[in-house]
Scaffold this active site. Structure first.
Site, PDB file in Angstrom:
ATOM      1  CB  SER A   1      -0.850   0.042   1.275  1.00 32.10           C
ATOM      2  OG  SER A   1      -1.685  -1.065   1.360  1.00 32.10           O
TER       3      SER A   1
ATOM      4  CG  HIS B   1      -1.993  -0.686  -4.523  1.00 32.05           C
ATOM      5  ND1 HIS B   1      -2.500   0.561  -4.301  1.00 32.05           N
ATOM      6  CD2 HIS B   1      -2.154  -1.362  -3.352  1.00 32.05           C
ATOM      7  CE1 HIS B   1      -2.948   0.648  -3.066  1.00 32.05           C
ATOM      8  NE2 HIS B   1      -2.745  -0.500  -2.469  1.00 32.05           N
TER       9      HIS B   1
ATOM     10  CD  GLU C   1      -2.928   3.242  -7.108  1.00 28.83           C
ATOM     11  OE1 GLU C   1      -3.355   4.402  -7.057  1.00 28.83           O
ATOM     12  OE2 GLU C   1      -2.277   2.726  -6.167  1.00 28.83           O
TER      13      GLU C   1
ATOM     14  CG  ASN D   1      -3.288   3.638  -0.407  1.00 28.69           C
ATOM     15  OD1 ASN D   1      -4.516   3.716  -0.303  1.00 28.69           O
ATOM     16  ND2 ASN D   1      -2.651   2.492  -0.345  1.00 28.69           N
TER      17      ASN D   1
HETATM   18  N1  CAA Z   1     -16.905  -9.799  -2.585  1.00 29.39           N
HETATM   19  C1  CAA Z   1     -17.672  -9.728  -3.674  1.00 29.39           C
HETATM   20  N2  CAA Z   1     -18.573  -8.763  -3.887  1.00 29.39           N
HETATM   21  C2  CAA Z   1     -18.714  -7.830  -2.929  1.00 29.39           C
HETATM   22  C3  CAA Z   1     -17.943  -7.850  -1.756  1.00 29.39           C
HETATM   23  C4  CAA Z   1     -17.003  -8.881  -1.606  1.00 29.39           C
HETATM   24  N3  CAA Z   1     -16.217  -8.972  -0.542  1.00 29.39           N
HETATM   25  N4  CAA Z   1     -18.303  -6.783  -1.002  1.00 29.39           N
HETATM   26  C5  CAA Z   1     -19.258  -6.149  -1.672  1.00 29.39           C
HETATM   27  N5  CAA Z   1     -19.522  -6.780  -2.817  1.00 29.39           N
HETATM   28  C6  CAA Z   1     -20.503  -6.395  -3.830  1.00 29.39           C
HETATM   29  C7  CAA Z   1     -21.913  -6.769  -3.467  1.00 29.39           C
HETATM   30  O1  CAA Z   1     -22.214  -8.082  -3.844  1.00 29.39           O
HETATM   31  C8  CAA Z   1     -22.703  -5.755  -4.270  1.00 29.39           C
HETATM   32  O2  CAA Z   1     -22.756  -6.161  -5.618  1.00 29.39           O
HETATM   33  P1  CAA Z   1     -23.889  -5.583  -6.628  1.00 29.39           P
HETATM   34  O3  CAA Z   1     -23.653  -4.122  -6.773  1.00 29.39           O
HETATM   35  O4  CAA Z   1     -23.631  -6.339  -7.888  1.00 29.39           O
HETATM   36  O5  CAA Z   1     -25.166  -5.898  -5.960  1.00 29.39           O
HETATM   37  C9  CAA Z   1     -21.820  -4.515  -4.223  1.00 29.39           C
HETATM   38  O6  CAA Z   1     -20.504  -4.979  -3.894  1.00 29.39           O
HETATM   39  C10 CAA Z   1     -22.258  -3.546  -3.174  1.00 29.39           C
HETATM   40  O7  CAA Z   1     -22.288  -4.233  -1.928  1.00 29.39           O
HETATM   41  P2  CAA Z   1     -23.389  -4.011  -0.815  1.00 29.39           P
HETATM   42  O8  CAA Z   1     -24.644  -3.496  -1.459  1.00 29.39           O
HETATM   43  O9  CAA Z   1     -23.499  -5.210   0.033  1.00 29.39           O
HETATM   44  O10 CAA Z   1     -22.732  -2.978   0.140  1.00 29.39           O
HETATM   45  P3  CAA Z   1     -22.255  -1.545  -0.186  1.00 29.39           P
HETATM   46  O11 CAA Z   1     -23.112  -0.882  -1.179  1.00 29.39           O
HETATM   47  O12 CAA Z   1     -22.040  -0.959   1.150  1.00 29.39           O
HETATM   48  O13 CAA Z   1     -20.834  -1.779  -0.889  1.00 29.39           O
HETATM   49  C11 CAA Z   1     -18.504  -1.773  -0.768  1.00 29.39           C
HETATM   50  C12 CAA Z   1     -19.782  -2.397  -0.253  1.00 29.39           C
HETATM   51  C13 CAA Z   1     -18.286  -2.141  -2.242  1.00 29.39           C
HETATM   52  C14 CAA Z   1     -17.373  -2.327   0.072  1.00 29.39           C
HETATM   53  C15 CAA Z   1     -18.633  -0.207  -0.658  1.00 29.39           C
HETATM   54  O14 CAA Z   1     -19.021   0.136   0.652  1.00 29.39           O
HETATM   55  C16 CAA Z   1     -17.356   0.515  -0.990  1.00 29.39           C
HETATM   56  O15 CAA Z   1     -17.020   0.737  -2.149  1.00 29.39           O
HETATM   57  N6  CAA Z   1     -16.622   0.927   0.078  1.00 29.39           N
HETATM   58  C17 CAA Z   1     -15.353   1.630  -0.098  1.00 29.39           C
HETATM   59  C18 CAA Z   1     -14.277   0.627  -0.411  1.00 29.39           C
HETATM   60  C19 CAA Z   1     -12.972   1.305  -0.648  1.00 29.39           C
HETATM   61  O16 CAA Z   1     -12.801   2.520  -0.619  1.00 29.39           O
HETATM   62  N7  CAA Z   1     -11.948   0.476  -0.862  1.00 29.39           N
HETATM   63  C20 CAA Z   1     -10.587   0.912  -1.002  1.00 29.39           C
HETATM   64  C21 CAA Z   1      -9.898   0.780   0.335  1.00 29.39           C
HETATM   65  S1  CAA Z   1      -8.246   1.383   0.279  1.00 29.39           S
HETATM   66  C22 CAA Z   1      -7.401   0.137  -0.437  1.00 29.39           C
HETATM   67  O17 CAA Z   1      -7.903  -0.931  -0.692  1.00 29.39           O
HETATM   68  C23 CAA Z   1      -5.954   0.422  -0.710  1.00 29.39           C
HETATM   69  C24 CAA Z   1      -4.996   0.183   0.376  1.00 29.39           C
HETATM   70  O18 CAA Z   1      -3.810  -0.002   0.028  1.00 29.39           O
HETATM   71  C25 CAA Z   1      -5.331   0.240   1.800  1.00 29.39           C
HETATM   72  P1  NAD Z   2      -3.854  -9.557   6.075  1.00 26.06           P
HETATM   73  O1  NAD Z   2      -3.286  -9.345   7.434  1.00 26.06           O
HETATM   74  O2  NAD Z   2      -5.316  -9.749   5.904  1.00 26.06           O
HETATM   75  O3  NAD Z   2      -3.126 -10.818   5.380  1.00 26.06           O
HETATM   76  C1  NAD Z   2      -1.744 -10.985   5.314  1.00 26.06           C
HETATM   77  C2  NAD Z   2      -1.484 -12.488   5.151  1.00 26.06           C
HETATM   78  O4  NAD Z   2      -0.107 -12.683   4.818  1.00 26.06           O
HETATM   79  C3  NAD Z   2      -1.749 -13.294   6.430  1.00 26.06           C
HETATM   80  O5  NAD Z   2      -2.624 -14.368   6.139  1.00 26.06           O
HETATM   81  C4  NAD Z   2      -0.368 -13.789   6.840  1.00 26.06           C
HETATM   82  O6  NAD Z   2      -0.374 -15.066   7.464  1.00 26.06           O
HETATM   83  C5  NAD Z   2       0.337 -13.842   5.492  1.00 26.06           C
HETATM   84  N1  NAD Z   2       1.789 -13.819   5.564  1.00 26.06           N
HETATM   85  C6  NAD Z   2       2.577 -13.043   6.356  1.00 26.06           C
HETATM   86  N2  NAD Z   2       3.878 -13.308   6.102  1.00 26.06           N
HETATM   87  C7  NAD Z   2       3.898 -14.263   5.128  1.00 26.06           C
HETATM   88  C8  NAD Z   2       4.949 -14.936   4.425  1.00 26.06           C
HETATM   89  N3  NAD Z   2       6.227 -14.681   4.669  1.00 26.06           N
HETATM   90  N4  NAD Z   2       4.611 -15.863   3.484  1.00 26.06           N
HETATM   91  C9  NAD Z   2       3.303 -16.128   3.206  1.00 26.06           C
HETATM   92  N5  NAD Z   2       2.276 -15.502   3.830  1.00 26.06           N
HETATM   93  C10 NAD Z   2       2.578 -14.586   4.773  1.00 26.06           C
HETATM   94  O7  NAD Z   2      -3.337  -8.316   5.210  1.00 26.06           O
HETATM   95  P2  NAD Z   2      -4.000  -7.681   3.896  1.00 26.06           P
HETATM   96  O8  NAD Z   2      -4.984  -6.662   4.298  1.00 26.06           O
HETATM   97  O9  NAD Z   2      -4.375  -8.767   2.965  1.00 26.06           O
HETATM   98  O10 NAD Z   2      -2.740  -6.881   3.313  1.00 26.06           O
HETATM   99  C11 NAD Z   2      -1.713  -7.538   2.593  1.00 26.06           C
HETATM  100  C12 NAD Z   2      -0.910  -6.524   1.802  1.00 26.06           C
HETATM  101  O11 NAD Z   2      -1.782  -5.826   0.907  1.00 26.06           O
HETATM  102  C13 NAD Z   2      -0.224  -5.441   2.643  1.00 26.06           C
HETATM  103  O12 NAD Z   2       0.976  -5.082   2.027  1.00 26.06           O
HETATM  104  C14 NAD Z   2      -1.232  -4.302   2.590  1.00 26.06           C
HETATM  105  O13 NAD Z   2      -0.651  -3.033   2.833  1.00 26.06           O
HETATM  106  C15 NAD Z   2      -1.713  -4.421   1.166  1.00 26.06           C
HETATM  107  N6  NAD Z   2      -3.045  -3.857   0.891  1.00 26.06           N
HETATM  108  C16 NAD Z   2      -4.031  -3.943   1.838  1.00 26.06           C
HETATM  109  C17 NAD Z   2      -5.294  -3.416   1.547  1.00 26.06           C
HETATM  110  C18 NAD Z   2      -6.429  -3.497   2.528  1.00 26.06           C
HETATM  111  O14 NAD Z   2      -7.412  -2.783   2.363  1.00 26.06           O
HETATM  112  N7  NAD Z   2      -6.368  -4.349   3.554  1.00 26.06           N
HETATM  113  C19 NAD Z   2      -5.536  -2.846   0.287  1.00 26.06           C
HETATM  114  C20 NAD Z   2      -4.495  -2.805  -0.670  1.00 26.06           C
HETATM  115  C21 NAD Z   2      -3.245  -3.301  -0.340  1.00 26.06           C
END
Ligand code: CAA
Ligand code: NAD
Length: 301
Positions: free
Chosen positions: A133, A155, A167, A205
């Site tokens: 991330s 990503h 990404e 991010n």
């Molecule tokens: N698997 C499969 N489908 C899923 C799902 C999952 N885990 N979660 C939700 N869905 C689907 C549902 O089946 C539904 O599909 P349809 O539109 O075809 O009916 C759709 O998504 C919408 O779901 P819900 O109606 O149940 O719920 P919602 O409207 O609240 O949507 C959500 C759920 C898609 C998660 C929405 O809340 C959302 O977009 N949230 C923001 C998510 C976001 O910003 N993600 C990025 C996080 S940052 C990141 O990932 C990067 C990082 O490095 C940290």
């Molecule tokens: P998570 O904690 O749900 O899962 C991580 C998994 O990796 C665990 O099951 C752990 O047992 C396994 N693991 C740790 N060390 C390992 C190794 N050496 N070999 C094999 N498996 C190993 O974490 P996550 O949320 O899936 O995040 C994973 C990566 O993806 C991180 O780099 C995170 O920053 C990135 N990411 C997370 C998100 C998010 O929304 N959670 C979104 C985009 C990217």
């Protein structure tokens, strides 16, 4: 020119790894090409957790896709799961892969150690990608000896089966062929790839994480309740989730790792204070409250 990716290993069967494996195994264009997918984690319990994440996500997709026809829905779930090989041997999986996607814990040392090991096991032609991330791809790639031209960021976003964006992070050394192969895979998954430079947080991010952290600080300063911040951002800015719901969804442990690693390295980041780790986030993680994935974070589930 691209070379066709026919076998993919995903390392880490958590929220992201499970979602990536599922999205490959369920993509019609990749099924037609016979793309094989292996999901790897450190132990059987972790693999079982990954399988559970995939099963419940597939069930959700299937319910809608087959309009309540349970037999068809069950068959879809079983067939998709059957296309994924589950393994605890990352080296063996890499030895048979055209692409390795790493989705383990957000820690530079852990990622470098994994890729250092896999570099000795995978064929020279195998492309390596990290789903990090926030960590610099070029720093992770330093652990490999002669693979810098085949090392990228890939990503994905949570929940992977639902989120369309990927990404594709290009270091200066990534070859055009490797980039094109990754882009083909992303398109085959039915997703949209955007090209990013290897800058802190890439595109999404860089904008999203400072926003989430500032929301936490806003509540720490007593300016609003977390409930009101979430309502405000959903109804006032049209976001699908408020920042506290989103932090819980991403995982508070992962959010903390992102902010700490990023803040500590600070490389190429103007306004480093934007990603300084908030105290209340650290406290919740210390208490074992990791968010939605284990039942409690900012909210209870
Ligand atoms: N698997 C499969 N489908 C899923 C799902 C999952 N885990 N979660 C939700 N869905 C689907 C549902 O089946 C539904 O599909 P349809 O539109 O075809 O009916 C759709 O998504 C919408 O779901 P819900 O109606 O149940 O719920 P919602 O409207 O609240 O949507 C959500 C759920 C898609 C998660 C929405 O809340 C959302 O977009 N949230 C923001 C998510 C976001 O910003 N993600 C990025 C996080 S940052 C990141 O990932 C990067 C990082 O490095 C940290
Ligand atoms: P998570 O904690 O749900 O899962 C991580 C998994 O990796 C665990 O099951 C752990 O047992 C396994 N693991 C740790 N060390 C390992 C190794 N050496 N070999 C094999 N498996 C190993 O974490 P996550 O949320 O899936 O995040 C994973 C990566 O993806 C991180 O780099 C995170 O920053 C990135 N990411 C997370 C998100 C998010 O929304 N959670 C979104 C985009 C990217």
């Amino acid at each position: 020119m691209s070379s066709v990716i026919k076998s993919v290993s995903i390392i880490g069967a958590g929220l992201m790894g499970a979602g990536i494996a599922q999205s490959i195994a369920a993509a019609p264009a990749l099924i037609a090409k016979g793309v094989a997918v292996t999901l790897v984690d450190v132990g059987e319990d972790r693999l079982a957790n990954g399988k559970k994440i995939i099963s419940s996500s597939l069930a959700r997709v299937a319910k809608k896709k087959f309009d309540g026809d349970k037999a068809q829905a069950d068959a879809f779930v079983a067939d998709t799961l059957a296309r994924i090989t589950f393994s605890t041997d990352a080296g063996l999986a890499a030895a048979h892969s055209d692409l390795v996607v790493e989705a383990i814990v957000e820690n530079l040392d852990a990622k470098q150690k994994l890729f250092r090991d896999l570099d000795t096991r995978a064929p020279k032609t195998t492309i390596f990608a990290s789903n990090t991330s926030s960590l610099p791809i070029s720093e992770i790639a330093k652990s490999t000896l002669s693979r810098r031209d085949r090392f990228a960021g890939l990503h994905f976003f949570n929940p992977v089966p639902q989120m369309k964006l990927v990404e594709i992070v290009r270091t200066q050394e990534l070859s055009d062929t490797a980039y094109a192969s990754l882009k083909d895979l992303v398109v085959g998954m039915g997703k949209v790839g955007v090209e990013c430079k290897d800058t802190p947080g890439f595109i999404v991010n860089r904008l999203l994480v400072p926003y989430m952290l500032e929301a936490i600080r806003m509540v720490e300063r007593g300016e609003a309740s977390k409930e009101d911040v979430d309502i405000a951002m959903k109804l006032g800015a049209g976001y699908p989730m408020g920042p506290f719901e989103l932090a819980d969804y991403v995982g508070l442990d992962t959010t903390k790792f992102i902010t700490e690693g990023w803040f500590a390295s600070g490389k190429g980041l103007q306004g480093k204070e934007l990603v300084s780790p908030p105290a209340s986030l650290g406290k919740l993680v210390e208490e074992g409250k990791f968010g939605r994935k284990n039942g409690e974070g900012f909210y209870k589930y």
